[in-house]
Design an enzyme around this catalytic site. Structure first.
Site, PDB file in Angstrom:
ATOM      1  N   THR A 250      10.575  42.279  34.003  1.00 40.19           N
ATOM      2  CA  THR A 250      11.652  42.869  34.440  1.00 40.19           C
ATOM      3  C   THR A 250      11.278  44.138  34.121  1.00 40.19           C
ATOM      4  OG1 THR A 250      12.451  43.278  32.373  1.00 40.19           O
ATOM      5  CG2 THR A 250      13.398  41.677  33.602  1.00 40.19           C
TER       6      THR A 250
ATOM      7  N   LEU B  14       8.522  40.899  28.714  1.00 39.97           N
ATOM      8  CA  LEU B  14       8.724  40.826  30.150  1.00 39.97           C
ATOM      9  C   LEU B  14       9.659  39.656  30.417  1.00 39.97           C
ATOM     10  CD1 LEU B  14       5.070  41.208  31.541  1.00 39.97           C
ATOM     11  CD2 LEU B  14       6.810  42.969  31.381  1.00 39.97           C
ATOM     12  N   ASP B  15      10.469  39.760  31.454  1.00 44.80           N
ATOM     13  CA  ASP B  15      11.314  38.636  31.830  1.00 44.80           C
ATOM     14  C   ASP B  15      10.462  37.415  32.161  1.00 44.80           C
ATOM     15  OD1 ASP B  15      13.698  39.904  31.513  1.00 44.80           O
ATOM     16  OD2 ASP B  15      14.007  40.326  33.637  1.00 44.80           O
ATOM     17  N   LYS B  16      11.054  36.264  32.065  1.00 44.67           N
ATOM     18  CA  LYS B  16      10.362  35.015  32.361  1.00 44.67           C
ATOM     19  C   LYS B  16       9.647  35.057  33.706  1.00 44.67           C
ATOM     20  CE  LYS B  16      11.261  30.121  33.331  1.00 44.67           C
ATOM     21  NZ  LYS B  16      12.285  29.047  33.398  1.00 44.67           N
TER      22      LYS B  16
END
Length: 350
Positions: A2, A178-180
């Site tokens: 993200t 970081l986002d998944k």
């Protein structure tokens, strides 16, 4: 990742859980967090009498004073789990009052949270490594930190299995996330000194982070736009972040430079440079511009190009080495799913 989260948004509970595991077991538990452990060595029954100094105290507070190596929140969880006896009777209310001389018995066993911080061997794409740090190219779908719904199989678990010294570092050396469903580059510290230095650099905005984003909508206007919009929790949907008016809602300033790389009739390819690192920053800012990420359903992105996750990749990472002070620059090629989506949508990327 993200978007890259700043140090103050890193999950703080990791430190307390790690401290619990060191203090009580002096090791990381290896039981499966999806099942009750069967090894009786993972349980410890502790019985103690309430001292005069704790007379009239809440049960959870008195218990925390009697077994100080465990956090109060952990003990509250055990009370709610019906494994605490007060004068021989199960007590499930943390606020229950105790008297001097009362006998309290507690079965100390791992919670899902504590079991989450355990080594789990996994394949990791290590772009660079020395004695101070490593650079990971995170695949989409890999969660960075253990959290509700993902107590195992995270990057942190993999780092604990890969590096024996990671257990000595908060969050196994992870300084940002970081986002998944965002792929790309992350830096992970391997010493406490490196970790502290990297956290300071991130806070000082001295770490350069650039992303490639595949977004909905034909691009309009100037090829480069500076998006300076504060971000906070969406008051209508707590699962989302949103652009907010700081005079009315809690939030933080956020700035992203967005540069057009290629535009088509229905989608565009852009490069994003972060000046801040708020949660979901790129996703929120692009949505505010009218260009939500392809397949980012949470922020209004339409499915396109066969992409099954948000079209965001942490492409470039640059910073000063924490020990040598040498400039470090890393780039990670777009993963196959984004490359394929770009071609399917009639765009080009060099």
């Amino acid at each position: 990742m993200t978007d890259l989260d700043p140090p103050d948004s890193i999950i703080s509970s990791a430190d307390s859980v790690l401290a619990w595991e060191r203090g009580s077991h002096n090791r990381l538990d290896h039981t499966d967090d999806t099942e009750e452990p069967t090894d009786t060595a993972d349980f410890e029954t502790r019985q103690t009498s309430v001292p005069v100094s704790s007379h009239g105290e809440r049960l959870d507070r008195a218990l925390a004073l009697m077994v100080p190596e465990f956090s109060r929140s952990y003990l509250q969880h055990l009370i709610a789990s019906s494994v605490v006896l007060h004068n021989g009777l199960v007590q499930t209310k943390s606020a229950a009052r105790v008297k001097a001389g009362d006998v309290v018995t507690v079965e100390l066993k791992p919670t899902p949270q504590s079991q989450a911080f355990k080594p789990e061997p996994m394949e990791l794409d290590v772009v660079f490594e020395d004695e101070f740090l490593c650079i990971i190219n995170k695949p989409a779908g890999l969660v960075v930190h253990p959290a509700p719904g993902n107590w195992s199989g995270t990057l942190l678990n993999g780092l604990l299995a890969r590096d024996a010294q990671a257990v000595n570092l908060p969050r196994a050396g992870i300084v940002h996330r970081l986002d998944k469903d965002t792929s790309g580059l992350m830096v992970v510290a391997r010493t406490r000194q490196s970790m502290d230095y990297l956290v300071r650099m991130i806070a000082a905005r001295s770490v350069s982070r650039q992303y490639i984003a595949l977004a909905n909508g034909a691009w309009q206007g100037a090829n480069t736009k500076c998006v300076d919009m504060p971000i906070g929790r969406d008051v209508r949907n707590r699962l989302r972040m949103a652009v907010v008016d700081l005079a009315k809602h809690a939030g933080k300033t956020a700035m992203t430079d967005v540069t057009l790389l290629e535009s088509g009739l229905t989608c565009c390819l852009v490069r994003c440079k972060l000046h801040t690192g708020r949660t979901h920053q790129i996703r929120v800012h692009l949505a505010a511009l009218g260009h939500p990420l392809v397949s980012d359903v949470l922020y209004g992105g339409a499915l396109a190009g066969g992409l099954q996750r948000q079209g965001l990749h942490a492409w470039r990472l640059a910073f000063e080495h924490p020990a040598t002070r040498a400039p470090m620059v890393f780039e990670a090629a777009l993963p196959l799913d984004i490359q394929t989506a770009i071609i399917d949508l009639g765009l080009r990327y060099n």
